[in-house]
Scaffold this motif. Structure first.
Motif, PDB file in Angstrom:
ATOM      1  N   ASN B 101       0.458  -1.172   0.055  1.00  0.00           N
ATOM      2  CA  ASN B 101       0.084  -0.263   0.115  1.00  0.00           C
ATOM      3  C   ASN B 101       0.452   1.045   0.022  1.00  0.00           C
ATOM      4  O   ASN B 101       0.731   2.226  -0.595  1.00  0.00           O
ATOM      5  CB  ASN B 101      -0.489   0.167   0.955  1.00  0.00           C
ATOM      6  CG  ASN B 101      -2.037  -0.725   1.002  1.00  0.00           C
ATOM      7  OD1 ASN B 101      -3.551  -0.003   0.617  1.00  0.00           O
ATOM      8  ND2 ASN B 101      -2.929  -2.180   1.097  1.00  0.00           N
ATOM      9  N   LEU B 102       2.050   1.218   0.722  1.00  0.00           N
ATOM     10  CA  LEU B 102       2.747   2.126   1.064  1.00  0.00           C
ATOM     11  C   LEU B 102       3.157   2.354  -0.220  1.00  0.00           C
ATOM     12  O   LEU B 102       3.719   3.900  -0.911  1.00  0.00           O
ATOM     13  CB  LEU B 102       3.624   2.586   2.163  1.00  0.00           C
ATOM     14  CG  LEU B 102       3.104   1.833   3.509  1.00  0.00           C
ATOM     15  CD1 LEU B 102       4.230   1.885   4.659  1.00  0.00           C
ATOM     16  CD2 LEU B 102       2.895   3.632   3.862  1.00  0.00           C
ATOM     17  N   SER B 104       2.422   2.516  -3.809  1.00  0.00           N
ATOM     18  CA  SER B 104       1.569   2.489  -5.044  1.00  0.00           C
ATOM     19  C   SER B 104       1.499   3.699  -5.352  1.00  0.00           C
ATOM     20  O   SER B 104       1.604   4.045  -6.541  1.00  0.00           O
ATOM     21  CB  SER B 104       0.125   1.714  -4.357  1.00  0.00           C
ATOM     22  OG  SER B 104      -0.329   2.547  -3.022  1.00  0.00           O
ATOM     23  N   ARG B 152       0.285   6.108   2.702  1.00  0.00           N
ATOM     24  CA  ARG B 152       0.441   6.028   1.375  1.00  0.00           C
ATOM     25  C   ARG B 152       0.713   7.551   0.684  1.00  0.00           C
ATOM     26  O   ARG B 152       1.132   7.348   0.165  1.00  0.00           O
ATOM     27  CB  ARG B 152      -0.501   4.737   0.887  1.00  0.00           C
ATOM     28  CG  ARG B 152      -1.127   4.788  -0.380  1.00  0.00           C
ATOM     29  CD  ARG B 152      -1.999   4.294  -0.559  1.00  0.00           C
ATOM     30  NE  ARG B 152      -3.552   4.785   0.290  1.00  0.00           N
ATOM     31  CZ  ARG B 152      -4.805   3.778  -0.086  1.00  0.00           C
ATOM     32  NH1 ARG B 152      -4.531   3.296  -0.113  1.00  0.00           N
ATOM     33  NH2 ARG B 152      -5.544   5.421   0.278  1.00  0.00           N
TER      34      ARG B 152
END
Lengths: 226, 369
Positions: B101-102, B104, B152
């Motif tokens: 997620n981070l 992305s 994120r």
């Protein structure tokens, strides 16, 4: 005479090939119908669904006219011959056309389960539309898409009407599980018909059971807010 | 020499179901707060900034970059606005772990010429995400999800952070913790931010300027202590009353209490509050409810309350149900709002310029961060 085993294997191969043929265009159409608004969307949606409601023999006849000598995709029109009619390729074409609606409808539902705000999130992180599709929408819809492929496969496995019109029912060449049951029943070979019936029942049940399971997982994991 | 462009130049006219969002604002606060009750159009405003709301009439310019100019048919897509958006429900990508997620928004961060490892490391350290990196997002608690969503956004190299009700879905214990992360993010990354909230205290803690929206219309704009004491706004925020929020530094630990010196340009003012657990010299963000303060015309003696600040009344306003008196502590020190009754104002003959003592108990001071 061809064994039941060979008929089943050949039918599975053709059904699998049909799913391969419709997979990419099916996903594209399903995504467009699920996410985009465009002029004529309802017409496209109705056309895609048409093979589901027409008699399969009518679809077979339509395909026959399309691939006939002077048909839309016939040798005279295109300048070359696909040599499809009464071959295994005709079986795949018939199966693909008949499986397309159920594949698209199931895939559309799968994309519908994906929260569009997750796609928006991807955009705010700088992802292009393609990247949002491949790294957000597609993975989240994956279980539903597998279910769509399985249902398309099952539909192809059971296809009869359109297939006999354009591919015939030639044992060892274009005979499928469905047409083999028909032939065995017609000639009074109950043992073969029953054996083929059991194969159809087992394969059908396994596929429907798996798609039900996948659909439930898809609903839970799609990320759409309840 | 050309002047730097204003950070925000916004003129919106967005038709909504029950009303139109009509908002015109121009200013350069590093952190802009948007206040309003539920359904007033705050989230729509944020979605307009993010480019997620399609509408036909408006203009949005951020830091000189035109994102929307409907008159010229210009609309920058969300992916090109360079924003970090943290929605109220976080919208983490499911079926992935925290690290994924981070990462992305990594591509954009690199395109912006930033070092991913540096920003990633900074975000992990600031938001204490190290132990969560390999965890699937479905297994995170609300507070952890909020931190990951913030991380994120930061790891996508944004030039503007948009935070939608960042503390609304958390319980009170977690709110304080996440608020401290938000303050750290603001101070460490120094990225301009727009924070939407229905909680005045959060906005006072985070923002230098506040916009107040009611039924789609901008009804007030300005610094928090001016805006939240405005009669119209005070009524909107009356559930929580008005909190005086102060930045300060811990000066001394003294038994079960601490002494914190409030930040002020002119005069140092120190107050006593319950032990904060914050180290000496470190920053502390504290608050005192305006109705926890009392005024005296003479310096009180023999009182148990430990805080007594001399000051002068600079304004008295009627908020409708209550009287709010603005006090300047010392000689041009920090300002405080004291809530009074009309009887008290009349009996004490309070007026602008009156010299008074503001009294409050140690336990009336809450530590926010």
């Amino acid at each position: 005479m061809e064994s039941i085993y060979e008929t089943v294997i050949r039918t599975i191969g053709w059904a699998g090939l049909s799913v391969v043929v419709i997979f990419v265009p099916g996903i594209a159409v399903a995504y467009l119908l699920s996410r985009k608004d465009f002029p004529g969307k309802h017409v496209v949606s109705a056309l895609v669904t048409l093979p589901l409601v027409l008699p399969p023999t009518a679809v077979g006849y339509l395909l026959l006219t399309v691939f006939a000598e002077r048909g839309l995709l016939g040798p005279e029109t295109l300048g070359f011959d696909f040599s499809i009619l009464l071959t295994w390729k005709a079986v795949v074409v018939a199966c693909s056309v008949m499986a397309f609606p159920i594949f698209v409808r199931t895939a559309k539902l799968a994309f519908g389960e994906v929260d569009p705000r997750l796609e928006d999130m991807g955009k705010t992180l700088g992802m292009s539309a393609w990247r949002v599709f491949f790294s957000v929408s597609l993975p989240l819809a994956s279980r539903g898409l597998v279910a769509a492929a399985l249902l398309g496969f099952a539909r192809s496995m059971g296809e009869f009407g359109a297939t006999v019109i354009i591919a015939g029912n030639i044992p060892g060449k274009t005979q499928t599980l469905a047409s083999a049951i028909f032939t065995a029943q017609q000639r009074g070979d109950d043992a073969s018909a029953t054996a083929l019936l059991w194969v159809a029942l087992l394969v059908g049940f396994a596929i429907v059971y798996t798609t039900e399971w996948l659909s439930m997982r898809q609903s839970r994991e799609g990320g759409r807010r309840k | 020499m050309s002047e730097a462009p204003v950070l925000f130049d916004i003129d919106l006219n967005v038709p909504l179901q029950e009303f139109d969002l009509e908002l015109e604002y121009s200013g350069s606060p590093k952190s802009l707060g948007v206040f309003g009750v539920s359904g007033s159009g705050k989230t729509t405003f944020l979605e307009c900034l993010a480019g997620l709301k399609k509408f036909d009439d408006g203009r949005i310019v951020f830091d000189g970059e035109v994102w929307l100019e409907s008159a010229k048919g210009k609309r920058t897509k969300p992916m090109y606005r360079n924003i970090g958006y943290v929605p109220q429900d976080y919208l983490l990508f499911p079926k992935r772990d925290v690290r994924s997620n981070l990462e992305s928004g990594k591509k954009r961060l690199l395109e912006n010429g930033l070092e991913f490892e540096e920003v990633f490391g900074n975000a992990i350290e600031t938001l204490e995400l190290q132990s969560l990196l390999d965890r699937r997002v479905e297994l995170l608690s609300g507070g952890e999800r909020q931190r990951v969503a913030l991380g994120r956004a930061l790891c996508s190299g944004p030039s503007l952070l948009l935070l939608d009700e960042p503390l609304a879905s958390l319980d009170s214990g977690l709110r304080r913790k996440i608020l401290s992360y938000l303050v750290k993010v603001r101070d460490v990354f120094e990225i301009p931010m727009v924070v939407v909230s229905h909680n005045p205290i959060e906005l006072q803690a985070l923002c230098g300027e506040i916009l107040v929206i009611s039924e789609g219309k901008l009804i007030a704009a300005g610094p928090p202590n001016r805006v939240f004491t405005d009669a119209g706004v005070f009524e909107l925020a009356k559930e929580g009353g008005f909190e005086n929020v102060f930045n300060g530094r811990v000066l001394e630990h003294s038994g079960k209490t601490d002494i914190v010196c409030l930040e002020s340009d002119k005069e140092e003012t120190c107050i006593r509050l319950p032990a904060t657990g914050i180290g000496i010299g470190d920053k502390a963000l504290c608050s005192i409810a305006s109705d926890d303060l009392m005024l005296s015309l003479q310096e009180p003696v023999g009182l148990s309350a430990r805080n007594c600040l001399r000051g002068r009344i600079v304004s008295i306003s009627d908020s409708g149900s209550r009287i709010l008196s603005r006090l300047s502590v010392g000689e041009g020190g920090p300002e405080m709002i004291v809530e009074l009754t009309q009887d008290a104002v009349d009996d004490l003959k309070l007026a602008v310029g009156s010299e008074v003592y503001a009294i409050f108990k140690t336990n009336s001071v809450r530590i926010l961060v």
